[in-house]
Write a protein that holds these residues in place. Structure first.
Motif, PDB file in Angstrom:
ATOM      1  N   SER A 160      47.132  76.700   5.650  1.00  0.00           N
ATOM      2  CA  SER A 160      48.367  76.370   4.946  1.00  0.00           C
ATOM      3  C   SER A 160      48.207  75.113   4.077  1.00  0.00           C
ATOM      4  CB  SER A 160      49.497  76.140   5.960  1.00  0.00           C
ATOM      5  OG  SER A 160      50.650  75.657   5.321  1.00  0.00           O
ATOM      6  N   PRO A 161      48.840  75.078   2.884  1.00  0.00           N
ATOM      7  CA  PRO A 161      48.810  73.867   2.031  1.00  0.00           C
ATOM      8  C   PRO A 161      49.729  72.775   2.567  1.00  0.00           C
ATOM      9  CG  PRO A 161      50.181  75.548   1.033  1.00  0.00           C
ATOM     10  CD  PRO A 161      49.550  76.193   2.233  1.00  0.00           C
ATOM     11  N   ASN A 162      50.423  73.053   3.658  1.00  0.00           N
ATOM     12  CA  ASN A 162      51.298  72.068   4.285  1.00  0.00           C
ATOM     13  C   ASN A 162      50.658  71.542   5.564  1.00  0.00           C
ATOM     14  OD1 ASN A 162      53.340  72.748   2.332  1.00  0.00           O
ATOM     15  ND2 ASN A 162      53.751  74.583   3.560  1.00  0.00           N
ATOM     16  N   ALA A 163      50.937  70.300   5.893  1.00  0.00           N
ATOM     17  CA  ALA A 163      50.386  69.701   7.110  1.00  0.00           C
ATOM     18  C   ALA A 163      51.262  70.077   8.297  1.00  0.00           C
ATOM     19  CB  ALA A 163      50.321  68.187   6.966  1.00  0.00           C
ATOM     20  N   VAL A 164      50.628  70.580   9.373  1.00  0.00           N
ATOM     21  CA  VAL A 164      51.370  71.011  10.553  1.00  0.00           C
ATOM     22  C   VAL A 164      50.868  70.258  11.773  1.00  0.00           C
ATOM     23  CG1 VAL A 164      51.963  72.962  12.041  1.00  0.00           C
ATOM     24  CG2 VAL A 164      51.719  73.304   9.573  1.00  0.00           C
ATOM     25  N   ASN A 181      46.623  71.301  11.939  1.00  0.00           N
ATOM     26  CA  ASN A 181      45.804  72.147  11.077  1.00  0.00           C
ATOM     27  C   ASN A 181      44.902  71.282  10.195  1.00  0.00           C
ATOM     28  OD1 ASN A 181      47.611  71.157   9.223  1.00  0.00           O
ATOM     29  ND2 ASN A 181      48.193  73.141   8.367  1.00  0.00           N
ATOM     30  N   LYS A 182      44.146  71.916   9.317  1.00  0.00           N
ATOM     31  CA  LYS A 182      43.142  71.205   8.527  1.00  0.00           C
ATOM     32  C   LYS A 182      43.746  70.064   7.712  1.00  0.00           C
ATOM     33  CE  LYS A 182      39.893  75.059   8.004  1.00  0.00           C
ATOM     34  NZ  LYS A 182      39.232  75.984   7.044  1.00  0.00           N
ATOM     35  N   LEU A 183      44.837  70.366   6.992  1.00  0.00           N
ATOM     36  CA  LEU A 183      45.441  69.326   6.152  1.00  0.00           C
ATOM     37  C   LEU A 183      45.970  68.177   6.992  1.00  0.00           C
ATOM     38  CD1 LEU A 183      46.320  68.298   3.422  1.00  0.00           C
ATOM     39  CD2 LEU A 183      48.418  69.675   3.625  1.00  0.00           C
ATOM     40  N   ALA A 184      46.528  68.495   8.172  1.00  0.00           N
ATOM     41  CA  ALA A 184      47.024  67.437   9.055  1.00  0.00           C
ATOM     42  C   ALA A 184      45.878  66.527   9.509  1.00  0.00           C
ATOM     43  CB  ALA A 184      47.727  68.055  10.254  1.00  0.00           C
ATOM     44  N   TRP A 185      44.714  67.139   9.783  1.00  0.00           N
ATOM     45  CA  TRP A 185      43.542  66.344  10.153  1.00  0.00           C
ATOM     46  C   TRP A 185      43.124  65.437   8.991  1.00  0.00           C
ATOM     47  CZ3 TRP A 185      41.463  65.054  14.556  1.00  0.00           C
ATOM     48  CH2 TRP A 185      41.603  65.892  15.678  1.00  0.00           C
ATOM     49  N   ASP A 186      43.082  65.983   7.795  1.00  0.00           N
ATOM     50  CA  ASP A 186      42.671  65.190   6.620  1.00  0.00           C
ATOM     51  C   ASP A 186      43.612  64.015   6.383  1.00  0.00           C
ATOM     52  OD1 ASP A 186      40.624  66.964   6.279  1.00  0.00           O
ATOM     53  OD2 ASP A 186      41.632  68.139   4.707  1.00  0.00           O
ATOM     54  N   LEU A 187      44.907  64.260   6.478  1.00  0.00           N
ATOM     55  CA  LEU A 187      45.875  63.180   6.269  1.00  0.00           C
ATOM     56  C   LEU A 187      45.768  62.118   7.351  1.00  0.00           C
ATOM     57  CD1 LEU A 187      49.071  65.192   5.196  1.00  0.00           C
ATOM     58  CD2 LEU A 187      47.475  63.926   3.739  1.00  0.00           C
ATOM     59  N   PRO A 215      45.985  56.765   9.396  1.00  0.00           N
ATOM     60  CA  PRO A 215      46.218  56.923  10.835  1.00  0.00           C
ATOM     61  C   PRO A 215      47.691  56.841  11.237  1.00  0.00           C
ATOM     62  CG  PRO A 215      44.374  55.445  10.425  1.00  0.00           C
ATOM     63  CD  PRO A 215      45.029  55.679   9.105  1.00  0.00           C
ATOM     64  N   GLU A 216      48.515  56.247  10.374  1.00  0.00           N
ATOM     65  CA  GLU A 216      49.935  56.093  10.699  1.00  0.00           C
ATOM     66  C   GLU A 216      50.788  57.229  10.146  1.00  0.00           C
ATOM     67  OE1 GLU A 216      51.095  53.655  12.649  1.00  0.00           O
ATOM     68  OE2 GLU A 216      48.981  53.078  12.905  1.00  0.00           O
ATOM     69  N   ILE A 217      50.149  58.274   9.645  1.00  0.00           N
ATOM     70  CA  ILE A 217      50.887  59.338   8.973  1.00  0.00           C
ATOM     71  C   ILE A 217      51.935  59.987   9.880  1.00  0.00           C
ATOM     72  CG2 ILE A 217      49.123  61.061   9.569  1.00  0.00           C
ATOM     73  CD1 ILE A 217      51.270  61.010   6.390  1.00  0.00           C
ATOM     74  N   LEU A 218      51.605  60.172  11.176  1.00  0.00           N
ATOM     75  CA  LEU A 218      52.532  60.833  12.079  1.00  0.00           C
ATOM     76  C   LEU A 218      53.774  59.976  12.311  1.00  0.00           C
ATOM     77  CD1 LEU A 218      52.950  63.370  13.717  1.00  0.00           C
ATOM     78  CD2 LEU A 218      51.774  62.295  15.631  1.00  0.00           C
ATOM     79  N   THR A 219      53.570  58.673  12.476  1.00  0.00           N
ATOM     80  CA  THR A 219      54.707  57.757  12.665  1.00  0.00           C
ATOM     81  C   THR A 219      55.595  57.743  11.431  1.00  0.00           C
ATOM     82  OG1 THR A 219      53.353  56.360  14.114  1.00  0.00           O
ATOM     83  CG2 THR A 219      55.352  55.378  13.189  1.00  0.00           C
ATOM     84  N   LYS A 220      54.969  57.706  10.264  1.00  0.00           N
ATOM     85  CA  LYS A 220      55.732  57.702   9.011  1.00  0.00           C
ATOM     86  C   LYS A 220      56.535  59.006   8.879  1.00  0.00           C
ATOM     87  CE  LYS A 220      52.393  54.870   6.453  1.00  0.00           C
ATOM     88  NZ  LYS A 220      51.414  54.863   5.339  1.00  0.00           N
ATOM     89  N   ALA A 221      55.899  60.102   9.239  1.00  0.00           N
ATOM     90  CA  ALA A 221      56.571  61.391   9.106  1.00  0.00           C
ATOM     91  C   ALA A 221      57.789  61.474  10.028  1.00  0.00           C
ATOM     92  CB  ALA A 221      55.595  62.516   9.430  1.00  0.00           C
ATOM     93  N   ARG A 222      57.665  60.981  11.256  1.00  0.00           N
ATOM     94  CA  ARG A 222      58.790  61.007  12.196  1.00  0.00           C
ATOM     95  C   ARG A 222      59.990  60.220  11.663  1.00  0.00           C
ATOM     96  NH1 ARG A 222      55.785  60.103  18.046  1.00  0.00           N
ATOM     97  NH2 ARG A 222      55.607  62.314  18.613  1.00  0.00           N
ATOM     98  N   ASN A 223      59.705  59.150  10.940  1.00  0.00           N
ATOM     99  CA  ASN A 223      60.774  58.305  10.399  1.00  0.00           C
ATOM    100  C   ASN A 223      61.379  58.866   9.117  1.00  0.00           C
ATOM    101  OD1 ASN A 223      60.428  56.437  12.475  1.00  0.00           O
ATOM    102  ND2 ASN A 223      58.861  55.293  11.323  1.00  0.00           N
TER     103      ASN A 223
END
Length: 521
Positions: free
Chosen positions: A389-393, A405-411, A416-424
């Motif tokens: 998927s072109p979207n991060a999951v 998924n692959k894009l989530a790993w790349d981001l 490294p703070e991508i998950l925290t930023k996404a939650r906010n």
């Protein structure tokens, strides 16, 4: 001969309920079509009863009766008294339609019972009754080793057809009963109708009550009830046995050699013919027959003139050897490369994965009939779709990432703070260095799992920005063009004004020269 049981393809929904319930697996699913395998079918009618879509139907022969030459003879099964509310009016209706004689098939049953007793006394058993055509079909098509134990005697219908022709002459014979398999039983009968078929074409309202034609049976009216055949034969009770239901018959047939000196009353239907596939299910069926037994005449009794009732049987089984490597090839293709993966769940209709694989090789089944295989296939496809998927999951459980998924790993590697930023930023736009833009979505799965999805909207964002830039440039150009047009208009107006003044001055001079005066202006 026309097909007996067939499918309405437009109504079949491939639930496989017919196959799951078919005791001999005489149903084929292939190339989008569900069909009955005639060579294997025993015509028990189970598939008609269990189909939730009413996609299975049987051949109707009512038109044959309506067009039949008259007069004709009718043999009517004893369960007739349990099916119809007013059976005597039904007999009257048949007489109005052209029946010369309407007689009970129980007359033939009396003859058959006498022969059963003779066969058992000579053989000593085991002996299996052959009044039920489904029992005979089961033995001939699937248990040929049982044929030697079948009583070589006509069914009550066959014996009665011979009785009718010998007594009344060579007229067409019509049988009416609760069984579909009777339609294929014998060439001695011209037309076989079920009770429900007869019900469709008779008019009881205009008919008068008419007794069945004599002679009358003594005990054989109970032939269609459980233990009804045993009730009519002269065999000691301790040597009698009742086996009802195809599954039970198959168990007995598989070990028939173990039985000794036993007379086996065999019926494909639980509850015997009173519970036939097109019979109204009446719990009081036997009581209704008993009620009519008391009402109907007892005389005259059957005169047993000699009728040949010998009946041969033949092996119609078709055993096909399927190479083991072919079976294994199918098993591997549906993900069962290890015997531990053969669940034998029966959801496809077959008792085991191997039987299903064998059916696939024979062209009777399709791989996709395995629900586990389909589920694995869907899961595999879904996994590939999500992974590419072109979207991060991100999938989380109890706050911990259990899948990305692959894009989530790349981001994650680049930030490294991508998950925290996404939650906010759930429900909002997340910008990464003003170069990539994601809309953040969150939803829940079963078992407490949570999904964070970063939908890539970078291209949309860039398109919006480009569109805004084009709008601004367009407005600027329009404004510049308007300003320029205003200046041109002003210059034109100035030039026009000077030209008009010079023209007027020249005109005055010309007039003066021609002798005019100012008053003429």
């Amino acid at each position: 001969m026309p097909e007996l049981i067939f499918s309405k393809e437009t109504d079949c929904r491939y639930c496989y309920k017919c196959l799951r319930n078919c005791p001999v697996k005489a149903v084929s699913f292939r190339s989008g079509k569900s069909t009955v395998v005639v060579e294997e079918c025993i015509f028990c009618g189970t598939c008609l009863e269990v189909c939730p879509q009413s996609a299975r139907i049987y051949r109707k022969d009512t038109e044959k009766l309506l067009n039949l030459q008259k007069p004709f003879l009718v043999s009517i099964a004893p369960s007739f008294f349990a099916y119809f509310e007013n059976p005597l009016k039904v007999i009257g209706s048949l007489k109005k339609m052209g029946a010369m004689v309407v007689q009970e098939t129980a007359v033939g049953a009396e003859i058959v019972s006498r022969k059963y007793t003779e066969v058992f006394e000579k053989s000593g058993g085991p002996v299996v009754t052959t009044a039920c055509p489904v029992v005979v079909n089961l033995a001939e098509k699937h248990f040929p080793h049982v044929l030697k134990y079948l009583t070589p005697v006509d069914s009550p219908l066959m014996a009665h057809a011979k009785f009718l022709k010998k007594r009344y002459g060579d007229f067409p014979v019509v049988f009416v009963g609760p069984c579909i398999a009777k339609k294929e039983e014998s060439s001695l009968v011209d037309i076989v109708l079920t009770f429900e078929e007869l019900e469709e074409i008779i008019d009881e309202t205009q008919a008068k009550e008419t007794l069945p034609d004599p002679p009358y049976p003594s005990r054989a009216r109970f032939f269609p009830t459980t233990d009804g055949i045993n009730y009519t034969v002269s065999i000691p009770w301790e040597k009698k046995m009742v086996v009802e239901g195809i599954e039970n018959l198959m168990r007995v047939f598989s070990r028939i050699d173990e039985y000794r000196n036993v007379f086996i009353e065999a019926s494909a239907c639980y509850g015997s013919c009173l519970n036939g596939p097109v019979m109204r299910k009446k719990s009081a069926g036997k009581d209704r027959i008993l009620e009519w037994q008391k009402k109907l005449p007892e005389e005259p009794k059957i005169d047993f003139f000699e009728i040949e009732t010998f009946r041969p049987f033949r092996n119609r089984s078709k055993s096909v050897d399927v190479p083991e490597e072919e079976i294994k090839k199918v098993l591997v293709s549906i993900g069962k490369d290890d015997p531990k993966k053969e669940l034998n769940c029966g959801a496809c209709g077959y008792d085991s994965c191997r039987e299903k694989a064998k059916a696939v090789v024979l062209g009777k089944a399709e791989k996709e009939m395995c629900f586990v295989y389909l589920l694995d296939l869907v899961r595999s496809s879904s996994y590939r779709v999500v992974e590419e998927s072109p979207n991060a999951v991100f999938v989380l459980k109890e706050g911990k990432v259990i899948y990305r998924n692959k894009l989530a790993w790349d981001l994650s590697e680049s930030d490294p703070e991508i998950l925290t930023k996404a939650r906010n930023m759930v429900g909002n736009m997340l910008s990464l260095d003003d170069k990539r833009f994601f809309f953040v979505k969150r939803f829940s799965l079963e078992e407490g799992e949570e999904v964070l999805m970063l939908v890539d909207v970078t291209q949309e964002k860039l398109k919006d920005e480009e569109l805004n830039r084009l709008k601004q440039e367009t407005l600027k150009k329009v404004e510049e063009m308007l300003n320029k047009q205003m200046r041109i208009a002003q210059e034109i107006a100035g030039i026009l004004g000077e030209s008009i003044a010079e023209t007027k001055s020249s005109f005055l001079e010309l007039k003066m020269f021609m002798g005019g005066n100012d008053a003429d202006l």
